[in-house]
Design a protein around this motif. Sequence first.
Motif, PDB file in Angstrom:
ATOM      1  N   LYS A   1       0.534  -0.987   0.002  1.00 52.69           N
ATOM      2  CA  LYS A   1       0.493   0.191   0.390  1.00 52.69           C
ATOM      3  C   LYS A   1       1.032   1.210  -0.227  1.00 52.69           C
ATOM      4  O   LYS A   1       1.693   1.862   0.511  1.00 52.69           O
ATOM      5  CB  LYS A   1      -0.908  -0.127   1.314  1.00 52.69           C
ATOM      6  N   THR A   2       0.570   1.937  -0.903  1.00 52.19           N
ATOM      7  CA  THR A   2       1.002   3.561  -0.502  1.00 52.19           C
ATOM      8  C   THR A   2       0.718   4.378   0.957  1.00 52.19           C
ATOM      9  O   THR A   2      -0.570   4.184   0.941  1.00 52.19           O
ATOM     10  CB  THR A   2       0.867   3.837  -2.174  1.00 52.19           C
ATOM     11  N   SER A   3       1.072   5.487   0.863  1.00 53.68           N
ATOM     12  CA  SER A   3       1.389   6.203   1.016  1.00 53.68           C
ATOM     13  C   SER A   3      -0.165   7.219   1.505  1.00 53.68           C
ATOM     14  O   SER A   3      -1.648   7.332   2.144  1.00 53.68           O
ATOM     15  CB  SER A   3       1.541   7.717   1.618  1.00 53.68           C
ATOM     16  N   GLN A   4      -0.448   7.598   0.007  1.00 48.15           N
ATOM     17  CA  GLN A   4      -1.858   7.508  -0.276  1.00 48.15           C
ATOM     18  C   GLN A   4      -3.438   6.649   0.225  1.00 48.15           C
ATOM     19  O   GLN A   4      -3.755   7.021   0.356  1.00 48.15           O
ATOM     20  CB  GLN A   4      -1.560   8.498  -1.502  1.00 48.15           C
TER      21      GLN A   4
ATOM     22  N   LEU B   1      -7.750   5.638   3.860  1.00 50.89           N
ATOM     23  CA  LEU B   1      -8.614   5.056   4.349  1.00 50.89           C
ATOM     24  C   LEU B   1      -8.153   5.296   5.664  1.00 50.89           C
ATOM     25  O   LEU B   1      -9.273   4.477   6.589  1.00 50.89           O
ATOM     26  CB  LEU B   1      -7.536   3.058   5.116  1.00 50.89           C
ATOM     27  N   PHE B   2      -7.427   6.290   6.600  1.00 52.72           N
ATOM     28  CA  PHE B   2      -7.720   6.686   7.851  1.00 52.72           C
ATOM     29  C   PHE B   2      -7.690   8.543   7.551  1.00 52.72           C
ATOM     30  O   PHE B   2      -7.145   9.091   7.069  1.00 52.72           O
ATOM     31  CB  PHE B   2      -6.477   6.603   8.437  1.00 52.72           C
ATOM     32  N   PRO B   3      -9.010   8.610   7.182  1.00 52.23           N
ATOM     33  CA  PRO B   3      -9.422   9.924   6.611  1.00 52.23           C
ATOM     34  C   PRO B   3      -9.604  11.026   7.828  1.00 52.23           C
ATOM     35  O   PRO B   3      -9.429  11.730   8.023  1.00 52.23           O
ATOM     36  CB  PRO B   3     -11.024  10.568   5.961  1.00 52.23           C
TER      37      PRO B   3
ATOM     38  N   PRO C   1      -6.582   5.997  14.696  1.00 50.56           N
ATOM     39  CA  PRO C   1      -5.388   5.870  13.579  1.00 50.56           C
ATOM     40  C   PRO C   1      -6.507   4.861  13.665  1.00 50.56           C
ATOM     41  O   PRO C   1      -5.080   3.416  13.482  1.00 50.56           O
ATOM     42  CB  PRO C   1      -4.742   5.306  14.882  1.00 50.56           C
ATOM     43  N   ILE C   2      -7.251   3.752  13.555  1.00 51.78           N
ATOM     44  CA  ILE C   2      -7.585   2.137  14.483  1.00 51.78           C
ATOM     45  C   ILE C   2      -8.871   2.024  13.161  1.00 51.78           C
ATOM     46  O   ILE C   2     -10.235   2.731  13.690  1.00 51.78           O
ATOM     47  CB  ILE C   2      -8.199   1.559  15.333  1.00 51.78           C
TER      48      ILE C   2
END
Length: 109
Positions: free
Chosen positions: A2-5, A10-12, A17-18
């Motif tokens: 997975k890239t940072s984007q 996934l975590f807007p 953080p979960i």
Amino acid sequence: MKTSQDRVDLFPYETFPIRIEFGEKKNITICHFQCQEHLDKYLERYKLDKRTIKLDYRDEQPTKPSQKRKRSVEQKPEPKSKGSPGSIRKRKPRVDSTRNTARTTKRKK
């Protein structure tokens, strides 16, 4: 990988953080949590099994437990002062000491 984007997608929410996903293909539920305790409460409340959900952590590892102090049940809340705006005053009826009977004459308009 997975890239940072992808991680940002996934975590807007920075403070959550979960992330978990669960459900069927057409009815997927996504939830975000601030800490592991909140996740555990949610899993217990809705009787979800950790094997049937997809669990992601923003930092690729479980977060540390929160260090918030919990109040014990025995502690009593602080009493409100008598002059607080939340207190309710009951109106006392005014009684004329010279006339304890009901008024028989009509008032002038």
